[in-house]
Structures are given as C-alpha cells and as structure tokens.
Motif scaffolding. Structure first.
Motif, mmCIF file in Angstrom:
data_model
loop_
_atom_site.group_PDB
_atom_site.id
_atom_site.type_symbol
_atom_site.label_atom_id
_atom_site.label_comp_id
_atom_site.label_asym_id
_atom_site.label_seq_id
_atom_site.Cartn_x
_atom_site.Cartn_y
_atom_site.Cartn_z
ATOM 1 N N TYR A 147 40.612 6.628 67.384
ATOM 2 C CA TYR A 147 40.225 6.794 65.979
ATOM 3 C C TYR A 147 38.708 6.625 65.858
ATOM 4 O O TYR A 147 38.236 5.603 65.380
ATOM 5 C CB TYR A 147 40.922 5.749 65.098
ATOM 6 N N PRO A 148 37.934 7.606 66.298
ATOM 7 C CA PRO A 148 36.474 7.439 66.336
ATOM 8 C C PRO A 148 35.848 7.204 64.956
ATOM 9 O O PRO A 148 36.103 7.935 64.008
ATOM 10 C CB PRO A 148 35.966 8.745 66.949
ATOM 11 N N GLY A 149 35.081 6.114 64.866
ATOM 12 C CA GLY A 149 34.338 5.797 63.661
ATOM 13 C C GLY A 149 35.156 5.298 62.485
ATOM 14 O O GLY A 149 34.604 5.071 61.417
ATOM 15 N N LYS A 150 36.459 5.129 62.647
ATOM 16 C CA LYS A 150 37.298 4.719 61.519
ATOM 17 C C LYS A 150 37.133 3.241 61.202
ATOM 18 O O LYS A 150 37.097 2.850 60.046
ATOM 19 C CB LYS A 150 38.759 5.043 61.806
ATOM 20 N N TRP A 151 37.054 2.396 62.243
ATOM 21 C CA TRP A 151 36.899 0.953 62.050
ATOM 22 C C TRP A 151 35.741 0.444 62.886
ATOM 23 O O TRP A 151 35.479 0.934 63.984
ATOM 24 C CB TRP A 151 38.168 0.207 62.468
ATOM 25 N N ALA A 152 35.066 -0.568 62.372
ATOM 26 C CA ALA A 152 33.968 -1.190 63.109
ATOM 27 C C ALA A 152 34.544 -2.100 64.200
ATOM 28 O O ALA A 152 35.657 -2.625 64.064
ATOM 29 C CB ALA A 152 33.096 -2.007 62.158
ATOM 30 N N SER A 153 33.780 -2.293 65.263
ATOM 31 C CA SER A 153 34.234 -3.117 66.387
ATOM 32 C C SER A 153 34.586 -4.549 65.980
ATOM 33 O O SER A 153 35.617 -5.071 66.417
ATOM 34 C CB SER A 153 33.173 -3.129 67.494
ATOM 35 N N ASP A 165 38.695 2.801 69.416
ATOM 36 C CA ASP A 165 37.590 3.652 68.963
ATOM 37 C C ASP A 165 37.704 5.063 69.544
ATOM 38 O O ASP A 165 37.308 6.031 68.897
ATOM 39 C CB ASP A 165 36.259 3.010 69.339
#
Length: 152
Positions: A42-48, A39
């Motif tokens: 790649y901030p905000g690209k994929w959910a946890s 995260d």
C-alpha cells in the motif's frame, strides 16, 4: 521512553528475568521488515510510525489475550534451535548491514533495504576501494582491548 516505561512497568509485574524489555535490534529489524512489506503493498497510504504503532498495539493485544487465557505454555513448543537460528541470522544481517558503513563503502542498497547476501556480496566487491576511517580503527581497537583485559 520505550525502554524506561517498559522496565518501570515490568518491575511491578515481572514474570521472568530472561525477557527482553525495550527496543532490541532483532525486534527493530522485524518491525522494519513489516513496515517495508506494508509500504510495498500500500504505497504512501500510511506513515511508517503509524504502521509501527499499530503493530505494537496488535502485538500487545495478542500478548494480553495469551495472558488472560493462561495459554503462555504454548511458547514452550517453539524449539530452541529455531529461536537460536533466527537470532543468529538476525545478528548476521545486522552485522552485514553495519560493515559497509564502517569501511566507508557506498554506492549500493544496504541495511534493511537489500537482502543480506546482496549486502555481503556488494561489500566484498567494494573492498578494494575501502576507506577505513580512523574512528573505526580506534573503536575496534578499544573494544578488542576491553575484551582482552576482562576477566575470563
């Protein structure tokens, strides 16, 4: 469900009584660190949950490959002191993350969000304003009582 399904499948394909199946604290901590690193890059690209699921599939394919190639013996080369040190460090990290909440200390990043030494230092700084909860004292007393009453 992950605890139940792992144990159910493992009872048919068991290879070792010492293998941990299901969510354990060290594995959860490692997954959390990987999620934080992905995260951050790649901030905000994929959910946890998507990152954790992808990690589980990748690890599963690696274990499947090791099993199919019959190279599980490679694990024997990991020295026991290294594994013990990692487990001990993880235990210290987990305990350090729980103590501030147990003592009611707030106002700083804790748990997996900060380095362990920062959490310990901030916990020690917050000790003068500690709000010890009755439930914390009762839980600790109960655990201590069970420990002293159990046979050696």
């Amino acid at each position: 469900y992950s605890s139940f399904v792992g144990v159910l499948v493992y009872c048919f394909f068991a290879t070792s009584k010492d293998v941990s199946i299901g969510p354990v604290a060290v594995m959860s901590q490692t997954v959390a660190q990987i999620i934080i690193a992905v995260d951050a890059q790649y901030p905000g690209k994929w959910a946890s949950p998507l990152i954790a699921t992808t990690l589980a599939f990748v690890c599963g394919f690696i274990v499947l490959g090791i099993g199919l190639l019959r190279i599980g013996w490679i694990v024997e080369f990991i020295p026991v002191p290294a594994v013990s040190g990692y487990m001990t460090g993880s235990a210290i990290n987990i305990v350090a993350g729980q103590v501030p909440a147990l003592l009611g200390i707030t106002g700083f990043r804790q748990g997996t969000r900060a380095a362990t030494y920062e959490v310990i230092i901030n916990t020690l700084k917050g000790l003068p304003g500690t709000k010890v909860r009755l439930s914390s004292i009762a839980s600790s007393s109960k655990l201590s009582g069970h420990r002293s009453l159990s046979p050696p």
